[in-house]
Design a protein around this motif. Sequence first.
Motif, PDB file in Angstrom:
ATOM      1  N   TYR A   1      31.738  36.621 -48.603  1.00 44.52           N
ATOM      2  CA  TYR A   1      30.571  37.064 -49.354  1.00 44.52           C
ATOM      3  C   TYR A   1      29.827  35.862 -49.923  1.00 44.52           C
ATOM      4  O   TYR A   1      30.429  34.815 -50.187  1.00 44.52           O
ATOM      5  CB  TYR A   1      30.993  38.012 -50.486  1.00 44.52           C
ATOM      6  N   ALA A   2      28.537  36.029 -50.150  1.00 43.34           N
ATOM      7  CA  ALA A   2      27.724  34.935 -50.686  1.00 43.34           C
ATOM      8  C   ALA A   2      28.224  34.544 -52.070  1.00 43.34           C
ATOM      9  O   ALA A   2      28.397  35.391 -52.944  1.00 43.34           O
ATOM     10  CB  ALA A   2      26.269  35.364 -50.743  1.00 43.34           C
ATOM     11  N   THR A   3      28.466  33.251 -52.240  1.00 43.74           N
ATOM     12  CA  THR A   3      28.933  32.726 -53.527  1.00 43.74           C
ATOM     13  C   THR A   3      27.955  31.659 -54.003  1.00 43.74           C
ATOM     14  O   THR A   3      27.685  30.698 -53.283  1.00 43.74           O
ATOM     15  CB  THR A   3      30.338  32.113 -53.386  1.00 43.74           C
ATOM     16  N   THR A   4      27.443  31.839 -55.221  1.00 46.81           N
ATOM     17  CA  THR A   4      26.467  30.910 -55.777  1.00 46.81           C
ATOM     18  C   THR A   4      27.018  30.288 -57.052  1.00 46.81           C
ATOM     19  O   THR A   4      27.266  30.997 -58.033  1.00 46.81           O
ATOM     20  CB  THR A   4      25.142  31.629 -56.100  1.00 46.81           C
TER      21      THR A   4
ATOM     22  N   GLN B   1      28.400  33.393 -59.113  1.00 45.37           N
ATOM     23  CA  GLN B   1      27.876  34.720 -58.805  1.00 45.37           C
ATOM     24  C   GLN B   1      28.283  35.042 -57.375  1.00 45.37           C
ATOM     25  O   GLN B   1      27.940  34.316 -56.442  1.00 45.37           O
ATOM     26  CB  GLN B   1      26.354  34.771 -58.961  1.00 45.37           C
ATOM     27  N   ILE B   2      29.025  36.146 -57.207  1.00 48.84           N
ATOM     28  CA  ILE B   2      29.606  36.476 -55.911  1.00 48.84           C
ATOM     29  C   ILE B   2      29.175  37.869 -55.484  1.00 48.84           C
ATOM     30  O   ILE B   2      29.244  38.827 -56.265  1.00 48.84           O
ATOM     31  CB  ILE B   2      31.147  36.383 -55.961  1.00 48.84           C
ATOM     32  N   GLY B   3      28.728  37.980 -54.247  1.00 52.47           N
ATOM     33  CA  GLY B   3      28.290  39.253 -53.703  1.00 52.47           C
ATOM     34  C   GLY B   3      29.457  40.121 -53.275  1.00 52.47           C
ATOM     35  O   GLY B   3      30.607  39.683 -53.187  1.00 52.47           O
TER      36      GLY B   3
ATOM     37  N   GLN C   1      30.275  43.952 -50.777  1.00 58.90           N
ATOM     38  CA  GLN C   1      29.792  45.076 -49.987  1.00 58.90           C
ATOM     39  C   GLN C   1      29.892  46.381 -50.758  1.00 58.90           C
ATOM     40  O   GLN C   1      29.272  47.379 -50.389  1.00 58.90           O
ATOM     41  CB  GLN C   1      30.586  45.189 -48.686  1.00 58.90           C
TER      42      GLN C   1
ATOM     43  N   ASP D   1      26.211  42.143 -57.215  1.00 55.45           N
ATOM     44  CA  ASP D   1      26.912  40.879 -57.453  1.00 55.45           C
ATOM     45  C   ASP D   1      27.643  40.916 -58.795  1.00 55.45           C
ATOM     46  O   ASP D   1      27.257  41.654 -59.718  1.00 55.45           O
ATOM     47  CB  ASP D   1      25.925  39.715 -57.475  1.00 55.45           C
TER      48      ASP D   1
ATOM     49  N   ASP E   1      22.277  43.578 -59.945  1.00 58.33           N
ATOM     50  CA  ASP E   1      22.789  42.213 -59.973  1.00 58.33           C
ATOM     51  C   ASP E   1      22.505  41.571 -61.331  1.00 58.33           C
ATOM     52  O   ASP E   1      21.591  42.000 -62.046  1.00 58.33           O
ATOM     53  CB  ASP E   1      22.095  41.369 -58.900  1.00 58.33           C
TER      54      ASP E   1
END
Length: 215
Positions: A1-4, A18-20, A22, A26, A48
């Motif tokens: 998952y997208a991790t920022t 911040q992690i997405g 499914q 987030d 989010d």
Amino acid sequence: YATTPLAFSADGGTAYLQIGSQQGPDAIYAFDTKSRERRLVVRDDDVDPYQLVWSEAPREPIGVLFMDGKPRIEFFDKTRPLAKLNAALQNSFNGDFAYVSSMTSDGKLALVHTFSDRSPGDYYLFDIEAKKADHVLSRRAAIDPERMGERRPVEFKARDGRTIHGFLTIPAGSTGKGLPLVVHPHGGPIGVFDTWEFDRGAQLIASRGYAVLQV
């Protein structure tokens, strides 16, 4: 998952991510830079995270602003002085949302930003020790909030059972019943959404006697 990566704690021992997912919106996680363990800090069921909330000096993240309906702040630790100050501010500006946008390095003065569905916003210099706020300036001072329409958070079920969220702006003084309706879509589909803030487009249409729905 997208991790920022978002920020570090003041001591550098924790990284906030911040992690997405499914399964839903987030979430904010705290990552221990020594043990490399990760723990969930906060997640909302519907939206989010909007932006981080920062502490006084030394600056570090202490909460998250969510814009689900009316804005709200979830603090990581509700016992922190700034969390208690924020709770007090919410009852001090006639229903406007208020938050500390910055502070002096000694933590004695705070710049407080207020806004609502009817007001473009104001800035106050708040003396934390004296508990006194002095008005600094208004955004779009010519706007009279009393003449603006109410912006109501709404939700309804779609045909497939999914809950749809949005805002309904109605003319000032109206009950909202029996009005012609304008559906006002936003752009997107990624990263664009409406919020409970002063919306000049919706207010213009509402001032002509229409209800405005923004999904």
